[in-house]
Enzyme design. Structure first.
Site, short mmCIF file in Angstrom:
data_model
loop_
_atom_site.label_atom_id
_atom_site.label_comp_id
_atom_site.label_asym_id
_atom_site.label_seq_id
_atom_site.Cartn_x
_atom_site.Cartn_y
_atom_site.Cartn_z
N GLY A 73 0.80 -1.22 0.00
CA GLY A 73 0.00 0.00 0.00
C GLY A 73 0.84 1.27 0.00
O GLY A 73 0.52 2.25 -0.69
N ASN B 278 -8.03 3.92 8.42
CA ASN B 278 -7.38 2.78 9.08
C ASN B 278 -7.55 2.77 10.59
O ASN B 278 -7.43 1.73 11.21
CB ASN B 278 -5.89 2.77 8.73
N HIS C 223 -1.83 -7.97 2.42
CA HIS C 223 -1.86 -8.54 3.78
C HIS C 223 -3.02 -8.01 4.62
O HIS C 223 -3.20 -8.43 5.77
CB HIS C 223 -0.51 -8.34 4.49
N THR D 136 12.36 -7.08 -10.93
CA THR D 136 11.82 -8.44 -11.07
C THR D 136 10.61 -8.61 -10.16
O THR D 136 10.63 -8.21 -9.00
CB THR D 136 12.91 -9.48 -10.72
N CYS E 174 2.56 6.72 22.78
CA CYS E 174 3.55 5.77 23.24
C CYS E 174 3.70 4.57 22.31
O CYS E 174 4.75 3.95 22.28
CB CYS E 174 3.22 5.27 24.64
#
Lengths: 394, 127
Positions: A73, A153, A203, A239, A327
């Protein structure tokens, strides 16, 4: 639940499906040919890459020639933004985006600003959704590109990209959408959306890491991502990651096959979770619109506690989740998305993102609803902020 | 990322709570940054006989608060003032680089609570 890990961080990554791995395995072992070579081994690899391209195109309702494979992405977003900006700089230097984009969009835009491009960051509404009218108002005569994510997200809000694309088209402006979180969660049809470019990553829908795709509508003016060999029709040299591409193709095929059943199941679990958290815990808010959100996303802010502590305690109970606290990001500021929807810093620090996946069950939600109130309560008992609320009221 | 000792002090923090009529109390940090430590000290004849804390913050913030209260107990004021953030971090078998600021906060909390005690003493003596 002893010893079991309950995984609630599917927006970060998803486990690789066995069927996907099975299709990838030959290309990691005996079918090792380079797709650019002409002998049988190479031809076989090339055939596998093209089958994957066909599968991605079908899943997005695109043409085969409009799909380009990338390393994920982030690369797709970088290519879309820099490629369009460089190719269209004779037309203008202005780009429009939103304040809640992923860093894979915001950081290349900062880079482009350093090269003389100008970027308008349109703020979102408190519900985490962009008002298309505000995008329209930001358009200038020299606007060359609009980039608005399809689903956020962190807070999972679904953006009105179709409406924004219509506005862009009326003005002849190129439109890109970062659909990394959306693909595999909601239907994504590039023709229906009307976008020129769309980024995705394998993924996020049970495919392998390190592979993604960029949809580039035919006729879109864009510079190549890398220069070298003739791979990806001279636009992305290097490639091909054959096994990864094969995995992406299989994963997107599976992800779009039973999408409505998958989404309905997760939405039911998500709603149970949201209702449970809001009823069992006080001083909590749901971040992002209650309904215009991904079926698998719930994002909460718990006042008076800090997100990383919450994650560590959940981890001790076998639960893996995420937070927008500073954090966990290594910076001093909490999530820019949570700040963009108007949360105060200290409230944003106490956020928890739960993103569900196909292996999650009602039992998992019940367990989370059992342990979460105890953990929140334990951390609040330790918090000087909560102490002052208890003493002084709020 | 975190040492076993940090995780132990986070999961089983020592000395959480408040001290009624504490001799020295101080709150350091800023909720905007995500870390606040409040430290309470009971001091008798110049010796810290009890210490408690309340902390809003990450795992490292809780662990440094916990170990700091352990470190000051039984020490004289002068000895406690010598405790550095480095010593706090070392007592926890180290902290990740991006969490060292938590040990700084612990040092500041100790110093500020002692300063509060000293200023109270000063005003007592003046009165």
């Amino acid at each position: 639940m002893e010893g079991k890990i309950i995984y609630f961080d599917h927006a970060a990554t998803t486990p690789l499906k066995k069927e996907v791995l099975d299709e990838m395995m030959p290309y990691l072992t005996e079918q090792y040919g380079n797709p650019s070579t002409i002998y049988k081994l190479g031809r076989e690899a090339k055939r596998a890459v093209e089958l994957a391209r066909e599968r991605v195109a079908k899943a997005l309702n695109a043409d085969i020639q409009e799909i380009y494979f990338t390393s994920g992405g982030t690369e797709s977003d970088n290519w879309a933004l820099k490629g369009v900006a460089f190719a269209n700089r004779d037309k203008g230097k202005h780009i429009i985006t939103t304040t809640i984009e992923h860093h894979a969009v915001l950081h290349p835009l900062k880079y482009l600003e350093g090269l003389g491009f100008e970027v308008t960051y349109v703020p979102v509404e408190p519900d985490g959704i962009i008002d298309p009218q505000k995008i329209k108002e930001a358009i200038r005569n020299d606007t060359i590109l609009i980039s608005v994510m399809l689903a956020n997200n962190e807070i999972g809000t679904i953006q009105p990209v179709k409406e924004i694309a219509k506005i862009a088209k009326e003005k002849g402006i190129v439109i890109h959408t970062d659909a990394v979180q959306a693909v595999g969660q909601i239907p994504v049809d590039v023709k229906d959306l009307g976008v020129d470019l769309l980024s995705l990553s394998a993924h996020k829908f049970y495919g392998p890491k390190g592979v993604g795709a960029l949809y580039i509508k035919k006729g879109t003016k864009i510079h190549p991502f890398s220069h070298g060999g003739a791979q990806e029709r001279n636009r992305r040299a290097g490639t091909e990651n054959v096994a990864g591409i094969v995995g992406l193709g299989k994963a997107i095929e599976l992800a779009t096959q039973n999408l409505s059943e998958y989404a309905a199941k997760l939405q039911k679990l998500r709603d149970k979770l949201i209702d449970g958290v809001l009823s069992k815990i006080d001083y909590v808010r749901l971040n992002g619109d209650r309904y215009k959100r991904l079926p698998n996303n719930a994002n909460f802010s718990f006042e008076f506690i800090e997100g990383e502590s919450l994650l560590l305690m959940l981890d001790m109970k076998g639960i893996a989740a995420s937070s927008g606290s500073a954090c966990t990001s290594g910076s001093l500021d909490p999530s820019h998305v949570l700040l963009a929807i108007g949360l105060e810093h200290e409230v944003a620090h106490g956020s928890l993102r739960i993103t569900l996946g196909e292996d999650n069950t009602e039992e998992d939600i019940d367990y989370l609803l059992e342990v979460l109130p105890e953990i929140v309560s334990r951390l609040r008992e330790m918090s000087p902020l909560y102490e002052s609320v208890k003493k002084g009221g709020k | 990322m975190y040492s076993e000792k940090v995780l132990d002090h986070f999961m089983n923090p020592r000395n959480v709570g408040e001290i009624e009529n504490a001799d020295g109390v101080a709150q350091v940090g800023n909720p905007k940054c995500g870390d606040i430590m409040k430290m309470y000290l009971k001091i008798e004849n110049g010796i810290i006989v009890d210490a408690k804390f309340k902390t809003f913050g990450c795992g490292a913030a809780v662990a440094t608060s916990s170990i700091a209260t352990e470190m000051v107990k039984g020490k004289t004021i002068e000895e406690a003032l010598q405790i550095t953030n480095k010593a706090v971090a070392e007592a926890l078998d180290g902290l990740p680089a991006n969490k060292l600021h938590c040990s700084v906060l612990a040092e500041e909390a100790i110093k500020a609570a002692i300063e509060d005690y000293l200023s109270k003493q000063k005003s007592k003596n003046t009165n």
